[in-house]
Design a protein around this motif. Sequence first.
Motif, PDB file in Angstrom:
ATOM      1  N   GLU A 141       2.179   1.784  -3.488  1.00  0.00           N
ATOM      2  CA  GLU A 141       1.153   2.290  -4.406  1.00  0.00           C
ATOM      3  C   GLU A 141       0.872   3.765  -4.150  1.00  0.00           C
ATOM      4  O   GLU A 141       0.730   4.554  -5.091  1.00  0.00           O
ATOM      5  CB  GLU A 141      -0.125   1.465  -4.262  1.00  0.00           C
ATOM      6  CG  GLU A 141      -1.247   1.847  -5.218  1.00  0.00           C
ATOM      7  CD  GLU A 141      -0.875   1.711  -6.691  1.00  0.00           C
ATOM      8  OE1 GLU A 141      -1.440   2.470  -7.517  1.00  0.00           O
ATOM      9  OE2 GLU A 141      -0.020   0.860  -7.015  1.00  0.00           O
ATOM     10  N   LYS A 142       0.799   4.160  -2.881  1.00  0.00           N
ATOM     11  CA  LYS A 142       0.575   5.573  -2.565  1.00  0.00           C
ATOM     12  C   LYS A 142       1.739   6.427  -3.045  1.00  0.00           C
ATOM     13  O   LYS A 142       1.535   7.518  -3.595  1.00  0.00           O
ATOM     14  CB  LYS A 142       0.395   5.750  -1.050  1.00  0.00           C
ATOM     15  CG  LYS A 142      -0.948   5.271  -0.510  1.00  0.00           C
ATOM     16  CD  LYS A 142      -1.042   5.542   0.979  1.00  0.00           C
ATOM     17  CE  LYS A 142      -2.408   5.194   1.526  1.00  0.00           C
ATOM     18  NZ  LYS A 142      -2.508   5.455   2.982  1.00  0.00           N
ATOM     19  N   ILE A 158       0.835  -1.202   0.000  1.00  0.00           N
ATOM     20  CA  ILE A 158       0.000   0.000   0.000  1.00  0.00           C
ATOM     21  C   ILE A 158       0.870   1.253   0.000  1.00  0.00           C
ATOM     22  O   ILE A 158       0.583   2.229  -0.705  1.00  0.00           O
ATOM     23  CB  ILE A 158      -0.965  -0.036   1.209  1.00  0.00           C
ATOM     24  CG1 ILE A 158      -2.036  -1.108   0.986  1.00  0.00           C
ATOM     25  CG2 ILE A 158      -1.609   1.331   1.442  1.00  0.00           C
ATOM     26  CD1 ILE A 158      -2.862  -1.415   2.219  1.00  0.00           C
ATOM     27  N   THR A 206      -3.259  -2.753  -5.758  1.00  0.00           N
ATOM     28  CA  THR A 206      -2.094  -3.477  -5.266  1.00  0.00           C
ATOM     29  C   THR A 206      -0.986  -3.391  -6.306  1.00  0.00           C
ATOM     30  O   THR A 206      -1.238  -3.613  -7.498  1.00  0.00           O
ATOM     31  CB  THR A 206      -2.453  -4.961  -5.014  1.00  0.00           C
ATOM     32  OG1 THR A 206      -3.484  -5.025  -4.030  1.00  0.00           O
ATOM     33  CG2 THR A 206      -1.244  -5.735  -4.522  1.00  0.00           C
ATOM     34  N   SER A 252     -10.753   1.568   2.848  1.00  0.00           N
ATOM     35  CA  SER A 252      -9.924   2.475   2.044  1.00  0.00           C
ATOM     36  C   SER A 252      -8.550   1.884   1.745  1.00  0.00           C
ATOM     37  O   SER A 252      -7.809   2.403   0.907  1.00  0.00           O
ATOM     38  CB  SER A 252      -9.757   3.819   2.764  1.00  0.00           C
ATOM     39  OG  SER A 252      -9.129   3.642   4.021  1.00  0.00           O
ATOM     40  N   THR A 312     -10.545   1.438  -3.760  1.00  0.00           N
ATOM     41  CA  THR A 312      -9.941   2.695  -3.297  1.00  0.00           C
ATOM     42  C   THR A 312      -8.456   2.748  -3.614  1.00  0.00           C
ATOM     43  O   THR A 312      -7.942   3.775  -4.043  1.00  0.00           O
ATOM     44  CB  THR A 312     -10.160   2.871  -1.788  1.00  0.00           C
ATOM     45  OG1 THR A 312     -11.555   2.773  -1.507  1.00  0.00           O
ATOM     46  CG2 THR A 312      -9.651   4.224  -1.318  1.00  0.00           C
ATOM     47  N   ILE A 313      -7.771   1.658  -3.365  1.00  0.00           N
ATOM     48  CA  ILE A 313      -6.337   1.628  -3.642  1.00  0.00           C
ATOM     49  C   ILE A 313      -5.988   0.301  -4.296  1.00  0.00           C
ATOM     50  O   ILE A 313      -6.526  -0.749  -3.919  1.00  0.00           O
ATOM     51  CB  ILE A 313      -5.509   1.841  -2.350  1.00  0.00           C
ATOM     52  CG1 ILE A 313      -4.040   2.079  -2.690  1.00  0.00           C
ATOM     53  CG2 ILE A 313      -5.669   0.693  -1.376  1.00  0.00           C
ATOM     54  CD1 ILE A 313      -3.242   2.654  -1.545  1.00  0.00           C
ATOM     55  N   GLN A 366       1.571   6.858  -6.836  1.00  0.00           N
ATOM     56  CA  GLN A 366       0.599   7.868  -7.263  1.00  0.00           C
ATOM     57  C   GLN A 366       1.144   9.281  -7.024  1.00  0.00           C
ATOM     58  O   GLN A 366       0.919  10.189  -7.825  1.00  0.00           O
ATOM     59  CB  GLN A 366      -0.723   7.675  -6.509  1.00  0.00           C
ATOM     60  CG  GLN A 366      -1.434   6.359  -6.819  1.00  0.00           C
ATOM     61  CD  GLN A 366      -1.674   6.170  -8.311  1.00  0.00           C
ATOM     62  OE1 GLN A 366      -2.016   7.110  -9.037  1.00  0.00           O
ATOM     63  NE2 GLN A 366      -1.489   4.933  -8.777  1.00  0.00           N
TER      64      GLN A 366
END
Length: 431
Positions: free
Chosen positions: A96-97, A93, A271, A263, A268-269, A100
């Motif tokens: 991935e954040k 996670i 993988t 979330s 929402t997110i 972005q």
Amino acid sequence: MTQREEITYFGAGPALLPTPVLQTAAQALVNYNGTGLGLAEHSHRSKIAEDVLNTAKADLATYLDIPDNYEVLFMQGGGSGEFSATVYNMVGIWVEKRKQKILKELGIAEGKDISEDVIATELRKAVEEELKIDYLVTGSWSLKASQEAARLLGPEYVNIATDSRKINDGKFGKIPEEKSWNLSKNPAMVYYCDNETVDGVEFPGFPEVLKSNGQDEEPIVVADMSSNILSRRIPVKNFSLIFFGAQKNLGCTGVTVVIIKKSLLPPTIATPSPSLMRKLGLPIGPIVLSYETIAKNNSLYNTLSIFDVYIAGQVLKSLLKTFSDKVDGQQAIAEKKANLIYAALDAHSNVYKVVSDKSARSRMNICFRVTKSQDVAESEKQFIAGAEKIGLTGLKGHRSVGGIRASNYNSISLEGAEKLAAFINSFAESK
């Protein structure tokens, strides 16, 4: 032959289960609801299994007042499996954040194709400079969790934000003041064990320093509540993820429960792709430890032990029937039992030494030494033998630390706690 009603079992886990639950489960194991098959024999893909699972999830949400923006997962692997699962999932996670954020910084519109190699180059730098997982080490289990993270990721990515041994002569038993914690900036998660079974340490409440201030990025807080879940009200909304093995307060060994914010799950997110994680030199977890996969399949990606889920469900139904105020009612009983036992120990401080500091005493696992004579081991042997004679069993401490441990889980009755407190008093006063 010893009868079940003749003993009070204070073992740390697998723990005592309510007798009516076991009696109901015994019938279900032979012939469930007149189907001619025991519940352990029904397919986990059947409507029967689905109903058992969904009912247990709903009752858990009701009992703990779990908000609608959380998902409940039933998994396998126990708490030790979650030491790994939390690392795999939370690091993914974080990646991935960060991905972005990099795309935004590069001015690349969402959905526009870009080479994974380009992203990997930028991400690799971010991983090397920024990736951290924070651990609050306050006992044996949080220590094991941090060691597993270091094994999977490498110690350079693991930040021990606090270690209670440093303020307690090299031993566990206290929780350092929050102002002393060395927390990372935007870690992949902050991990702590809410109740340490081996060391008798429990957080008195949710740490103030981990609460969201509504300004910075919300902290990813992960808690292991294997040994005190269902025993007190918890502010679920403060956590990103809570996990717990069933075998203390919920049921029997075989299932592990995860409560996770939606979330942190698709849509929402996303993988990160396995190929991207490999390019970053980061581990890719087994699919059975993937929260996304388990959630997508309503906990039935692989063969879940539905019979164990059923036992957990029966425990929840018993709790909801017993306490109209749900977990608050159980919390009042748990505190009353713990206070009785600690009061007896404190009344004879020349005979007993409680392991944990008063500021961090566990209500679930009451750990102490018997110092009645200079030969502590012999005193403790006599204490255990005397307790067993009157049906108080399972009091031997964990093999790694010794001593006495009375595990005061929900299934221990008030009468059982009173009987133990009385024995503590009588043993201290005996010659």
